[in-house]
Design a protein around this motif. Structure first.
Motif, short mmCIF file in Angstrom:
data_model
loop_
_atom_site.label_atom_id
_atom_site.label_comp_id
_atom_site.label_asym_id
_atom_site.label_seq_id
_atom_site.Cartn_x
_atom_site.Cartn_y
_atom_site.Cartn_z
N ILE A 417 0.86 -1.18 0.00
CA ILE A 417 0.00 0.00 0.00
C ILE A 417 0.89 1.24 0.00
O ILE A 417 1.72 1.41 0.90
CB ILE A 417 -0.94 0.01 1.22
N HIS A 418 0.75 2.06 -1.02
CA HIS A 418 1.54 3.28 -1.15
C HIS A 418 0.71 4.46 -0.64
O HIS A 418 -0.37 4.75 -1.19
CB HIS A 418 1.94 3.50 -2.61
N GLU A 419 1.21 5.11 0.38
CA GLU A 419 0.52 6.24 1.00
C GLU A 419 1.10 7.55 0.47
O GLU A 419 2.32 7.73 0.43
CB GLU A 419 0.67 6.17 2.51
N PHE A 420 0.24 8.47 0.10
CA PHE A 420 0.68 9.75 -0.44
C PHE A 420 1.10 10.71 0.66
O PHE A 420 0.77 10.52 1.84
CB PHE A 420 -0.43 10.37 -1.29
N ALA A 421 1.83 11.74 0.26
CA ALA A 421 2.33 12.75 1.21
C ALA A 421 1.32 13.89 1.33
O ALA A 421 0.58 14.19 0.39
CB ALA A 421 3.67 13.29 0.73
N TYR A 422 1.33 14.55 2.49
CA TYR A 422 0.38 15.64 2.72
C TYR A 422 1.00 16.89 3.34
O TYR A 422 0.31 17.90 3.49
CB TYR A 422 -0.79 15.15 3.58
N GLN A 423 2.27 16.84 3.67
CA GLN A 423 2.95 18.00 4.25
C GLN A 423 4.23 18.27 3.46
O GLN A 423 4.90 17.34 3.01
CB GLN A 423 3.28 17.77 5.72
N THR A 424 4.56 19.55 3.31
CA THR A 424 5.80 19.92 2.63
C THR A 424 6.99 19.29 3.36
O THR A 424 7.08 19.34 4.59
CB THR A 424 5.96 21.44 2.59
N GLY A 425 7.85 18.67 2.60
CA GLY A 425 8.99 17.97 3.19
C GLY A 425 8.77 16.47 3.30
O GLY A 425 9.73 15.72 3.47
N GLU A 426 7.53 16.03 3.22
CA GLU A 426 7.23 14.60 3.26
C GLU A 426 7.35 13.98 1.88
O GLU A 426 7.22 14.67 0.86
CB GLU A 426 5.81 14.35 3.76
N THR A 427 7.58 12.68 1.85
CA THR A 427 7.51 11.91 0.61
C THR A 427 6.57 10.73 0.85
O THR A 427 6.34 10.34 2.01
CB THR A 427 8.90 11.39 0.19
N PRO A 428 6.00 10.15 -0.19
CA PRO A 428 5.11 9.00 -0.01
C PRO A 428 5.81 7.84 0.69
O PRO A 428 7.03 7.66 0.58
CB PRO A 428 4.71 8.64 -1.44
#
Length: 452
Positions: A417-428
């Motif tokens: 399961i690939h989870e997307f990023a939601y904050q600047t600086g994060e990666t999936p």
């Protein structure tokens, strides 16, 4: 939605840094990638190239930009030739192609009606509606197209952006289109000719929010163009500028008009606004509040919008492809410092200071996992299956309710399961699970792959 000055700014930056007589030519094949990015800021072209979509779309360039004055004694004085050469070099360096919107805007070559005002798609201002190209300047139109294509390497040429908001007569638009088509194919037979950046907003899902007579005028224009333009274009494009629920009804309406005229052509989205639509008049209380705080560039509001954009973009792309759209240009590459629609200022994949937004990271993952798909099927609820010729399907899923959702269609014992990023600086991030029931799904979309 129009952002017409972008190409001219990019070029300057790079430079400093009777219709029956016309014979249509068949376009052999359109570009295979399902994705593009709308906007071209040369400073961040390398970052955009990393996404792997392969093509930048620019809305766009006008006749006035290239030829601000009428030719004298048959002699044309064109501008931006050196800047076009520099743009070719910049795109080649990062292995990107170009989709160019040519806006039929000229103060000397067009007939306009001052008694019929239309909305300029660039800045929302009013201007005289276009009646047509003056007969004396039809060959000048062909000549400027030949000049552009002899100097700028263009994969796809779009004729107008939101033409229904500028032109008063669909037949006159088609007549100009046929001139452009013939000239373009003469120079580059395999070029893709696109029409016309139709912006239906959410006419088909929320008609109560619009003036019925105005909407009917726009639809009549589009229907007239579709009925008459079949020999003179390869791809119909529209703007997916509002909620993702409006995409399928819009696609279906366009296809219905084509079929009623006895033909079928691909449909692209040349401008997919990537964030949630914030309607200051008809939106919810929270949407209105976010809209108003974006007006004042409140940092927390911008951060909230960036997070919402990160997930909404994935849902909107999924809705586009599930509807049957062949190719989508995500808007836009970089945030705008100034734009008259506040939420559009923050619809970039990259912040104006160069920071990669979570939407950038998520688009990169989405392209990596889904590009090259052969078909998309809505299995159940918000579970979508992307199928391929040479690999196993992948799935995009989100669940807006509080229960686990119906995932019984996914057979297998192990999943990534690939989870997307939601904050600047994060990666999936990725998680491996042996049973989907052990994973807490929610409103945020994920990509699901079956493991061997």
């Amino acid at each position: 939605m129009g952002k017409i000055t972008v190409l001219v700014l990019a070029l300057v930056f790079i430079g400093c840094s009777d219709d029956n007589d016309l014979l249509p030519i068949e376009n052999p094949e359109v570009e295979k990638s399902r994705f593009g990015v709308d906007g071209l800021n040369q400073q961040y072209l390398g970052d955009i190239a990393v996404l792997g979509d392969g093509i930048s779309g620019i809305n766009g360039i006008s006749w006035d930009d290239i030829e601000p004055n009428a030719p004298q004694n048959g002699v044309h004085e064109y501008r931006l030739q050196a800047e076009m050469t520099a743009l070719n070099t910049a795109l080649t360096a990062v292995d990107r192609k170009l989709q160019l919107n040519f806006r039929l805007s000229s103060h000397w070559a067009l007939d306009r009606d001052p008694d019929n005002q239309v909305t300029n798609p660039e800045d929302g201002s009013s201007e005289d509606g276009i009646v047509g190209v003056k007969e004396a300047h039809e060959e000048d139109l062909a000549a400027v197209i030949r000049f552009i294509l002899n100097n700028l390497e263009v994969e796809a040429l779009q004729v107008g952006s939101e033409a229904e908001n500028e032109w008063l007569n669909g037949e006159a638009y088609v007549h100009a289109l046929s001139t452009i088509y013939e000239a373009a194919k003469e120079v580059q037979p395999d070029i893709t000719i696109m029409i016309f950046g139709f912006n239906p907003a959410n006419y088909f899902t929320q008609p109560q929010n619009f003036n019925p007579a105005l909407v009917q005028d726009k639809l009549d224009f589009a229907e007239t163009v579709i009925r008459n333009a079949e020999p003179w274009y390869d791809v119909f494009s529209f703007h997916a500028s509002r909620e993702f629920e409006a995409i399928a009804p819009t696609f279906n309406w366009i296809k219905d008009q084509m079929q009623a005229s006895g033909y079928d052509k691909p449909i692209w989205v040349d401008d997919m606004y990537s964030g949630p639509w914030l309607d200051s008049n008809f939106g919810t209380a929270s949407e209105k509040e976010l809209f108003n705080t974006l007006v004042s560039a409140d940092p927390q509001a911008i951060s909230t919008f960036d997070s919402l954009q990160a997930g909404y973009m994935v849902k909107k792309l999924t809705a586009c492809f599930n509807a049957g759209i062949e190719k989508v240009f995500v808007s836009t590459d970089v945030d705008f410092d100034v734009y008259y629609i506040p939420n559009w200022r923050y619809a970039g994949l990259i912040k104006s200071n160069g920071l990669l937004k979570p939407a950038y990271q998520n688009l990169k993952l989405f392209i990596e996992k889904t590009d090259g798909f052969e078909g998309v099927k809505n299995v159940v609820d918000h579970l979508y299956e992307f199928t391929f010729i040479d690999k196993d399907p992948v799935y995009v899923y989100w669940n807006d309710s509080n229960d686990q959702g119906n995932l019984s269609a996914l057979n297998g014992g192990a999943f990534t399961i690939h989870e997307f990023a939601y904050q600047t600086g994060e990666t999936p991030k990725s998680s491996e699970v042996n049973a989907l029931g052990s994973y807490d799904f929610g409103a945020h979309p994920v990509v699901i792959e079956l493991r061997d």
